[in-house]
Design a protein around this motif. Structure first.
Motif, PDB file in Angstrom:
ATOM      1  N   CYS A 295       0.909  -1.209   0.606  1.00 57.28           N
ATOM      2  CA  CYS A 295      -0.228  -0.299  -0.033  1.00 57.28           C
ATOM      3  C   CYS A 295       0.939   1.039   0.386  1.00 57.28           C
ATOM      4  O   CYS A 295       1.617   1.393   0.858  1.00 57.28           O
ATOM      5  CB  CYS A 295      -0.831   0.140   1.286  1.00 57.28           C
ATOM      6  SG  CYS A 295      -1.777  -1.259   1.834  1.00 57.28           S
ATOM      7  N   ARG A 296       0.483   2.245  -1.146  1.00 54.76           N
ATOM      8  CA  ARG A 296       0.963   3.623  -1.080  1.00 54.76           C
ATOM      9  C   ARG A 296       0.391   4.750  -0.149  1.00 54.76           C
ATOM     10  O   ARG A 296      -1.205   4.306  -0.533  1.00 54.76           O
ATOM     11  CB  ARG A 296       1.818   3.511  -2.402  1.00 54.76           C
ATOM     12  CG  ARG A 296       2.160   2.892  -3.004  1.00 54.76           C
ATOM     13  CD  ARG A 296       2.904   3.380  -3.853  1.00 54.76           C
ATOM     14  NE  ARG A 296       1.562   3.091  -5.134  1.00 54.76           N
ATOM     15  CZ  ARG A 296       1.504   3.305  -6.262  1.00 54.76           C
ATOM     16  NH1 ARG A 296       3.177   3.580  -7.337  1.00 54.76           N
ATOM     17  NH2 ARG A 296       0.361   3.003  -7.022  1.00 54.76           N
ATOM     18  N   PHE A 297       0.839   4.998   0.873  1.00 53.71           N
ATOM     19  CA  PHE A 297       0.182   5.968   1.524  1.00 53.71           C
ATOM     20  C   PHE A 297       0.172   7.843   2.018  1.00 53.71           C
ATOM     21  O   PHE A 297       1.471   8.179   1.341  1.00 53.71           O
ATOM     22  CB  PHE A 297      -0.420   5.787   3.059  1.00 53.71           C
ATOM     23  CG  PHE A 297      -0.466   5.253   3.411  1.00 53.71           C
ATOM     24  CD1 PHE A 297      -0.315   3.777   3.724  1.00 53.71           C
ATOM     25  CD2 PHE A 297      -2.334   5.002   3.909  1.00 53.71           C
ATOM     26  CE1 PHE A 297      -0.921   2.920   4.332  1.00 53.71           C
ATOM     27  CE2 PHE A 297      -2.976   3.979   4.992  1.00 53.71           C
ATOM     28  CZ  PHE A 297      -2.425   2.457   4.866  1.00 53.71           C
ATOM     29  N   THR A 317      -1.272   9.549  -4.885  1.00 46.73           N
ATOM     30  CA  THR A 317      -0.917   8.275  -3.327  1.00 46.73           C
ATOM     31  C   THR A 317       0.448   8.104  -4.581  1.00 46.73           C
ATOM     32  O   THR A 317       1.320   7.291  -3.928  1.00 46.73           O
ATOM     33  CB  THR A 317      -1.143   6.944  -3.053  1.00 46.73           C
ATOM     34  OG1 THR A 317      -1.541   6.524  -4.775  1.00 46.73           O
ATOM     35  CG2 THR A 317      -3.049   7.270  -2.362  1.00 46.73           C
ATOM     36  N   ASN A 318       1.274   8.376  -4.896  1.00 43.31           N
ATOM     37  CA  ASN A 318       2.524   8.296  -6.130  1.00 43.31           C
ATOM     38  C   ASN A 318       3.778   8.636  -5.325  1.00 43.31           C
ATOM     39  O   ASN A 318       3.995   9.438  -4.622  1.00 43.31           O
ATOM     40  CB  ASN A 318       2.561   9.095  -7.049  1.00 43.31           C
ATOM     41  CG  ASN A 318       1.569   9.254  -8.392  1.00 43.31           C
ATOM     42  OD1 ASN A 318       0.764   9.636  -7.814  1.00 43.31           O
ATOM     43  ND2 ASN A 318       1.791   8.045  -9.360  1.00 43.31           N
ATOM     44  N   VAL A 319       4.357   7.962  -4.638  1.00 40.69           N
ATOM     45  CA  VAL A 319       5.166   8.367  -4.059  1.00 40.69           C
ATOM     46  C   VAL A 319       6.468   9.275  -4.777  1.00 40.69           C
ATOM     47  O   VAL A 319       6.563   9.099  -3.593  1.00 40.69           O
ATOM     48  CB  VAL A 319       6.904   6.002  -3.928  1.00 40.69           C
ATOM     49  CG1 VAL A 319       8.239   7.228  -3.179  1.00 40.69           C
ATOM     50  CG2 VAL A 319       5.878   5.569  -3.250  1.00 40.69           C
ATOM     51  N   TYR A 388      -0.420  -2.732 -11.011  1.00 39.21           N
ATOM     52  CA  TYR A 388      -0.848  -2.264 -11.219  1.00 39.21           C
ATOM     53  C   TYR A 388      -1.442  -1.252 -10.220  1.00 39.21           C
ATOM     54  O   TYR A 388      -1.372  -1.321  -8.792  1.00 39.21           O
ATOM     55  CB  TYR A 388      -1.997  -3.871 -10.854  1.00 39.21           C
ATOM     56  CG  TYR A 388      -2.431  -4.826 -11.897  1.00 39.21           C
ATOM     57  CD1 TYR A 388      -1.269  -5.568 -12.972  1.00 39.21           C
ATOM     58  CD2 TYR A 388      -3.837  -4.160 -12.263  1.00 39.21           C
ATOM     59  CE1 TYR A 388      -1.993  -5.763 -14.169  1.00 39.21           C
ATOM     60  CE2 TYR A 388      -4.785  -5.397 -13.258  1.00 39.21           C
ATOM     61  CZ  TYR A 388      -3.488  -5.466 -14.195  1.00 39.21           C
ATOM     62  OH  TYR A 388      -3.601  -6.438 -15.449  1.00 39.21           O
ATOM     63  N   ASP A 389      -2.308  -0.246 -10.721  1.00 38.57           N
ATOM     64  CA  ASP A 389      -2.706   0.660  -8.470  1.00 38.57           C
ATOM     65  C   ASP A 389      -4.079   0.699  -9.095  1.00 38.57           C
ATOM     66  O   ASP A 389      -4.915   1.049  -9.867  1.00 38.57           O
ATOM     67  CB  ASP A 389      -2.485   2.062 -10.260  1.00 38.57           C
ATOM     68  CG  ASP A 389      -0.565   2.085  -9.447  1.00 38.57           C
ATOM     69  OD1 ASP A 389      -0.210   1.729  -9.125  1.00 38.57           O
ATOM     70  OD2 ASP A 389      -0.178   2.660 -10.365  1.00 38.57           O
ATOM     71  N   ILE A 390      -4.314   0.193  -7.400  1.00 37.70           N
ATOM     72  CA  ILE A 390      -5.578  -0.261  -7.354  1.00 37.70           C
ATOM     73  C   ILE A 390      -6.124   0.642  -6.281  1.00 37.70           C
ATOM     74  O   ILE A 390      -5.008   0.775  -5.235  1.00 37.70           O
ATOM     75  CB  ILE A 390      -6.018  -2.051  -6.784  1.00 37.70           C
ATOM     76  CG1 ILE A 390      -6.027  -2.168  -8.593  1.00 37.70           C
ATOM     77  CG2 ILE A 390      -7.078  -2.500  -6.216  1.00 37.70           C
ATOM     78  CD1 ILE A 390      -5.656  -3.937  -8.169  1.00 37.70           C
ATOM     79  N   VAL A 401      -7.258   1.557 -10.567  1.00 36.16           N
ATOM     80  CA  VAL A 401      -6.498   3.014 -11.459  1.00 36.16           C
ATOM     81  C   VAL A 401      -5.433   2.740 -13.103  1.00 36.16           C
ATOM     82  O   VAL A 401      -5.922   3.501 -14.068  1.00 36.16           O
ATOM     83  CB  VAL A 401      -6.256   3.518 -10.555  1.00 36.16           C
ATOM     84  CG1 VAL A 401      -5.350   4.869 -11.212  1.00 36.16           C
ATOM     85  CG2 VAL A 401      -6.786   4.082  -9.519  1.00 36.16           C
ATOM     86  N   GLU A 402      -4.944   2.243 -13.015  1.00 34.23           N
ATOM     87  CA  GLU A 402      -4.091   1.863 -14.053  1.00 34.23           C
ATOM     88  C   GLU A 402      -2.342   1.182 -14.308  1.00 34.23           C
ATOM     89  O   GLU A 402      -2.546   0.630 -12.888  1.00 34.23           O
ATOM     90  CB  GLU A 402      -3.489   3.243 -14.173  1.00 34.23           C
ATOM     91  CG  GLU A 402      -1.838   4.233 -13.714  1.00 34.23           C
ATOM     92  CD  GLU A 402      -0.897   4.275 -13.508  1.00 34.23           C
ATOM     93  OE1 GLU A 402      -0.582   4.692 -15.539  1.00 34.23           O
ATOM     94  OE2 GLU A 402      -0.292   4.278 -13.054  1.00 34.23           O
ATOM     95  N   VAL A 403      -2.655   0.704 -15.345  1.00 38.68           N
ATOM     96  CA  VAL A 403      -1.862  -0.632 -15.160  1.00 38.68           C
ATOM     97  C   VAL A 403      -0.158  -0.290 -15.527  1.00 38.68           C
ATOM     98  O   VAL A 403       0.041   0.928 -16.879  1.00 38.68           O
ATOM     99  CB  VAL A 403      -1.535  -1.658 -16.301  1.00 38.68           C
ATOM    100  CG1 VAL A 403      -1.069  -3.238 -16.228  1.00 38.68           C
ATOM    101  CG2 VAL A 403      -3.381  -2.016 -15.722  1.00 38.68           C
ATOM    102  N   ASN A 404       0.784  -0.091 -15.019  1.00 42.64           N
ATOM    103  CA  ASN A 404       2.383   0.251 -15.527  1.00 42.64           C
ATOM    104  C   ASN A 404       3.101  -0.783 -15.751  1.00 42.64           C
ATOM    105  O   ASN A 404       3.400  -2.225 -15.220  1.00 42.64           O
ATOM    106  CB  ASN A 404       2.900   0.947 -14.416  1.00 42.64           C
ATOM    107  CG  ASN A 404       2.749   2.194 -13.662  1.00 42.64           C
ATOM    108  OD1 ASN A 404       2.682   3.257 -14.343  1.00 42.64           O
ATOM    109  ND2 ASN A 404       1.665   2.301 -12.965  1.00 42.64           N
ATOM    110  N   ALA A 405       3.995  -0.614 -17.334  1.00 44.63           N
ATOM    111  CA  ALA A 405       4.632  -1.625 -18.080  1.00 44.63           C
ATOM    112  C   ALA A 405       5.647  -1.949 -17.604  1.00 44.63           C
ATOM    113  O   ALA A 405       6.890  -2.541 -17.592  1.00 44.63           O
ATOM    114  CB  ALA A 405       4.284  -1.648 -18.744  1.00 44.63           C
TER     115      ALA A 405
HETATM  116 MG   LIG Z   1       0.224   5.407 -11.278  1.00 41.30          MG
END
Ligand SMILES: [Mg+2]
Ligand SMILES: Nc1ncnc2c1ncn2[C@@H]1O[C@H](COP(=O)(O)OP(=O)(O)O)[C@@H](O)[C@H]1O
Length: 492
Positions: A295-297, A317-319, A388-390, A401-405
């Motif tokens: 989890c990213r707070f 929530t992006n670091v 995966y961002d959920i 929310v989105e999927v990062n390659a």
């Molecule tokens: Mg993202």
């Protein structure tokens, strides 16, 4: 075939006991994930093992059944990477591989997306050997571009609907806005701008009190994102973007998504999940979930007031965003393991709803992959690990929310380094044949041991084999492959 076991659907929408039950295919219980992750501790194996392989195209057939090469003709495996990441290089070197140039004969390439694009471009004229593997599918953007992901999911649902598939069943929406998909409602309502502007305005007018999030399709790490709650703000932005000072913005396309304004909060703070999903083939679909996601707070308490709409420390929530805030903690990096989340939720909400949530998460991952599978170039040399961002809302419904390659392989904390090292180690053991030598002729059926912290999400090939076995009433094998096949078949 109509299944005999019931599973919870991902579209069940809630923390109560009201999730819809879907009878579809041979299904299993959904609780396995949390039970298994709870017993896991991150471990790191720094022992140096040496593994020798063949030059590209000179297979000895040991694992693959390919042509036999000369005995003793063993050559070190050459890896290549254009990313300066210690978690990668340490893992490759631990296997006794040696670094080579992209122009040399390489067996294994961990490339950035741009390098990968060059390798696959028609102009490069590069043709891969059977003993070469690379870490991206050529058109991964079908999944990882925010606009294409939504387009593919919309098309997938429509196709299922047209075929009368029960997965595409619809229900009255709780906010009387018409209907929504009962099982496949896992991406927030999204429009691509400028193309879908009129459709967006129609939707906006239906829900004038909603907040929307604008995200540039071609950017990442929270860059260029902003929230709007008034059409006038979008119009103003659009006028300015077209002005002489921002010619680059005018060209860029954006997605505008319904903002999930009721996220599950812990300690009053918003968070999202970063989960790693490994795909080794799209047709048939073979995908694995890494059990040590996190989890990213946010560093600042969640606050929906209009005055905080522009405060990205509250909403993103992006670091890469949060680490610039004054409250950022460099020790834990604002991260919590998924195991912790599962324990917390079991304690506060109960085991049943927690299991259901994790079942719904697996469900949405599998269906997002199925949505893109028909359009993906399923090249046998490729595998890909997606980030995966959920977001989980306060009714414990997960939203994709989105999927990062190219999920970040940078380590912000000690735990991060351990986790990412393990992730790469496990990816290598899943994608490589048992002898550790890249070979696309291999069956891509890893042993249970090779999975490490990965769990099989779906293997359509094994599921089909299981089905064939079941129907011929000859299902008494106890091999690990058969077991994983059964496990995967819950997604049929
Ligand atoms: Mg993202
Ligand atoms: N629809 C949404 N509702 C609520 N929060 C969102 C939504 N979309 C994105 N976010 C927040 O913004 C962050 C960045 O969005 P994301 O789509 O992942 O773009 P990026 O590529 O910049 O990471 C997410 O991690 C999440 O915290």
């Amino acid at each position: 075939m109509q299944g005999h076991v019931r599973i919870y659907s991902g579209g069940g929408g809630g923390g109560g006991g009201d999730a819809a039950l879907l009878y579809y295919g041979c299904a299993g219980p959904v609780g396995d994930w949390t039970q298994r992750i709870a017993s896991l501790q991150p471990t790191i194996d720094l022992s140096v093992a040496t593994m020798y392989g063949r030059l590209p195209g000179t297979g000895n057939g040991a694992a693959s059944g390919g042509a036999a090469g000369a005995l003793g003709d063993r050559v070190k495996i050459g890896f290549c990477t254009d990313l300066d990441k210690s978690v990668l290089v340490n893992n490759f070197e631990k296997r006794g591989w040696h670094q080579v140039n992209g122009d040399d004969d390489w067996h294994f390439y961990w490339a950035g997306v741009q390098t990968c694009r060059n390798i696959f471009s028609v102009d490069s004229g590069y043709r891969m050997h059977d003993t070469q593997m690379i870490n991206h599918f050529p058109n991964h953007y079908e999944l990882s571009r925010k606009d294409l992901l939504v387009k593919n999911i919309k098309r997938y649902r429509k196709d299922l609907e047209r075929d009368g598939n029960p997965l595409a069943e619809k229900t009255e929406s709780n906010n009387s806005s018409g209907t929504r998909y009962l099982y496949l409602d896992f991406v927030p309502t999204t429009f691509v701008l400028p193309a879908d502007y009129n459709m967006f305005v129609e939707e906006y007018r239906k829900f004038p009190l909603s907040t929307w999030i604008m995200k540039p399709c071609g950017k990442s790490q929270g860059a260029g994102i902003f929230l709007i709650n008034k059409l006038s703000k979008l119009k103003k932005w659009s006028r300015e973007a077209k002005g002489p000072f921002h010619p680059q913005i005018a060209k860029e396309s954006y997605v505008i998504s319904r903002y999930i304004d009721n996220p599950l909060l812990i300690g009053g703070k918003k968070f999202d999940l970063r989960l790693y999903v490994l795909v080794t083939s799209f047709r048939p679909l073979k995908a694995y979930l890494f059990k040590q996601g996190f989890c990213r707070f946010c560093t600042v308490k969640y606050d929906t007031s209009v005055t905080e709409l522009d405060n990205m420390y509250v909403h993103l929530t992006n670091v890469s965003v949060q680490k610039h805030g004054g409250e950022y903690n460099t020790l834990h990096g604002g991260k919590w393991s998924v195991q912790n989340l599962a324990l917390y939720l079991e304690g506060t909400r109960g085991k049943e709803v927690t299991d259901r949530l994790f079942g719904a998460i697996s469900w949405l991952i599998v269906h997002s992959l199925r949505a893109v599978a028909p359009v993906m170039a399923s090249d046998r040399h490729c595998f890909e690990c997606y980030g995966y961002d959920i977001i989980i809302d306060n009714a414990l419904k997960p939203w994709l929310v989105e999927v990062n390659a190219s999920p970040s392989l940078t380590s912000t904390t000690v735990n991060d380094r351990i986790l990412k090292y393990k992730l790469i180690d496990n990816i290598l053991s899943v994608v490589l044949p048992p002898d550790g030598i890249p070979d696309v002729r291999w069956s891509k059926i890893p042993s249970a041991d090779a999975l490490g912290n990965f769990e099989l999400l779906i293997d359509e090939e094994l599921a089909a084999q299981d089905e064939a076995q079941n129907s011929s009433n000859n299902n008494n094998s106890s091999s690990s492959h058969t077991k994983s096949g059964k496990f995967s078949s819950r997604w049929k």
